[in-house]
Design an enzyme around this catalytic site. Structure first.
Site, PDB file in Angstrom:
ATOM      1  N   GLU A   1     -36.095  -3.796  -0.052  1.00 39.69           N
ATOM      2  CA  GLU A   1     -34.891  -3.265   0.603  1.00 39.69           C
ATOM      3  C   GLU A   1     -33.730  -3.626  -0.301  1.00 39.69           C
ATOM      4  O   GLU A   1     -33.250  -4.760  -0.330  1.00 39.69           O
ATOM      5  CB  GLU A   1     -34.724  -3.869   2.000  1.00 39.69           C
ATOM      6  CG  GLU A   1     -33.813  -3.033   2.904  1.00 39.69           C
ATOM      7  CD  GLU A   1     -32.366  -3.465   2.883  1.00 39.69           C
ATOM      8  OE1 GLU A   1     -31.573  -2.771   2.208  1.00 39.69           O
ATOM      9  OE2 GLU A   1     -32.018  -4.463   3.517  1.00 39.69           O
TER      10      GLU A   1
ATOM     11  N   CYS B   1     -25.502  -4.080   2.785  1.00 37.95           N
ATOM     12  CA  CYS B   1     -26.172  -3.096   1.927  1.00 37.95           C
ATOM     13  C   CYS B   1     -25.926  -1.667   2.397  1.00 37.95           C
ATOM     14  O   CYS B   1     -25.871  -0.738   1.584  1.00 37.95           O
ATOM     15  CB  CYS B   1     -27.676  -3.367   1.889  1.00 37.95           C
ATOM     16  SG  CYS B   1     -28.125  -4.932   1.125  1.00 37.95           S
TER      17      CYS B   1
END
Length: 482
Positions: free
Chosen positions: A253, A287
């Site tokens: 990720e 993110c």
């Protein structure tokens, strides 16, 4: 045991024991609101890492064979303990990471909910029976992959580790978790909840150390069967390559640079306020943070005015102070990055509509910043800012906006505002992202998958898909009778 700052003494957790490690090396833990050292974190030696790996190997054998009902009971107990301790965990998180106390406490509570969700999902990791020839019992079994090496960053000190821990433990795996040296005490308190809940020794091991040393040893070890990482694209590519060299699957990720498309039929004020709320959450250190605002030219000035107003309403300060809505950046690196990206944009002709500078002389505070007239070559439109910078760029047509949105190698999250169902469906089809939110800037939720495409990684966390990486699918063909 705590320091004078009310910060706990940090320890690693290996084979069911709290320890300082054998290297004797430590690193300082800094309060980003004051730049004061509030504690130290022990750094693991090679022998510490090998001990953690051995513990994970033995812990896996125990946990794999623990009935799923019992595993679920232990995980639910740990979730309950975390929920009870959320206030204290949040205070510790604010001390070491900087986010406002309300955000930190909420993160701890959400981490408990994530654990509850995946604990229940452990009961639904179904295989299947497949119709086959007479005398043949053909089935598919799903089994835990084995010990996991997990690496997590500092921006979500509770939520980040819990996504790895909850999925792995629910699937029946053991872990060696390498948490951030900048936010170690939050991770330690998470692990304490599991230890107090009765998790068998060795199932969950916590280490800190020099990142390159730790990752090289954990990934290369034959004990490790899966590498799970959240972090930057460059580091993710490095770890994925190391895992590939030894034929180990990985879950990545990685970073993003999320576009926000504000279409001509959207409400510009509503879009601006919802976008700004998401942009300045966690000081932009997310993110999936919205980070490139592509606004139809007919709405650009109204959107910008509303966004600037929202930015100027943000109360920047110490996360422990009442009324603070945005804390400091987590470290000096992020502060310097904000200064560099802002200066580069201005040098290329951008206008700072609000913010654009460090606040105060102590602490890593940076003002919520809105940039307009940002040219295509400005670095902020190509590098993930990971901070409270909001570049606004007008577009003429949707084709142009989609080309711009998809031009970067990132593909984690995207956002769009439109009142047209047909336009929304086109955006769903054409935006290259693993996560899309329409008419809001929704964050990650434990009941649905999150993950990226392109350079933003592969694999999914959250939802029923979260267990996929941690399970092996085994086909069994059983000849019945003589």
């Amino acid at each position: 045991m705590t320091t004078d700052h009310g910060y706990p003494a940090v320890r690693m957790h290996i084979a069911g024991e709290w320890c300082q490690g054998g290297s004797g090396r430590t690193a300082p833990v800094v309060d980003p609101a004051t730049e004061e050292t509030i504690g130290t974190v022990p750094l693991a030696s090679a022998a510490d890492l090998d001990r953690a790996l051995d513990a994970a190997a033995e812990g896996f054998r125990v946990w794999r064979d623990t009935p799923v009902v019992r595993r679920t009971e232990i995980l639910h107990t740990a979730a309950g303990l975390l929920a009870e301790r959320a206030g204290e965990v949040g205070r510790i998180m604010t001390l070491e990471q900087g986010k406002p106390l309300a955000e930190a406490t909420g993160e701890a509570r959400r981490a408990a909910d994530t654990l509850r969700w995946h604990a229940d999902d452990a009961r639904r990791a179904y295989g299947r029976i497949i119709p086959s020839a007479p005398g043949i019992l053909l089935s598919v079994r799903r089994e835990p992959i084995g010990p996991v090496a997990a690496f997590v960053p500092w921006n979500f000190p509770a939520g980040g580790p819990m996504r790895k821990i909850s999925s792995a433990l629910s699937a029946g795996c053991s872990l060696v978790l390498k948490a951030s040296e900048e936010t170690p005490a939050t991770a330690m308190e998470l692990v304490r909840c599991f230890a107090d809940a009765g998790l068998p020794a060795g199932v969950l091991n916590l280490v800190f150390g020099e990142p390159a040393e730790v990752s090289a040893r954990l990934i290369a070890s034959p004990v490790t069967r899966l590498v799970a990482f959240t972090g930057s694209v460059p580091v993710g590519k490095l770890l994925a390559a190391r895992a590939g060299e030894v034929m180990k699957p990985s879950l990545m990720e990685l970073g993003g640079h999320a576009p926000v498309l504000v279409c001509a039929d959207a409400d510009p004020v509503q879009a601006a306020r919802r976008s700004a709320r998401a942009k300045f959450a966690n000081a932009g250190q997310v993110c999936t943070s919205p980070s490139r605002f592509l606004v139809h030219e007919s709405l650009a000035e109204e959107f910008t005015a509303a966004f600037v107003k929202a930015a100027e309403e943000v109360v920047v300060g110490d996360g422990l102070a009442e009324g603070t809505t945005m804390g400091p950046l987590a470290n000096e690196r992020r502060l310097r990055a904000m200064e560099r990206l802002t200066a580069d944009a201005v040098a290329h002709g951008a206008e700072v509509r609000t913010g654009g500078e460090r606040l105060g002389r102590a602490g890593y505070f940076f003002a919520p910043t809105v940039l307009t007239d940002v040219p295509a070559q400005a670095a902020v439109l190509h590098e993930e800012p990971f901070g409270p910078l909001a570049p606004i760029v007008p577009f003429t047509g949707l084709d142009e906006a989609l080309r711009t949105a998809n031009a970067l190698p990132y593909g984690l999250a995207a956002y769009a505002f439109t009142e047209s169902a047909a336009t929304a469906e086109r955006l769903v089809r054409e935006l290259e992202a693993g996560i899309l939110s329409v008419n809001h800037c929704g964050g990650s939720v434990h009941e649905a998958p999150s993950g990226g495409v392109k350079d933003s990684g592969y694999g999914r966390e959250g939802g029923p898909e979260a267990l996929d990486a941690y399970l092996v699918t085994k086909r069994v063909s059983h000849l019945l009778g003589p």
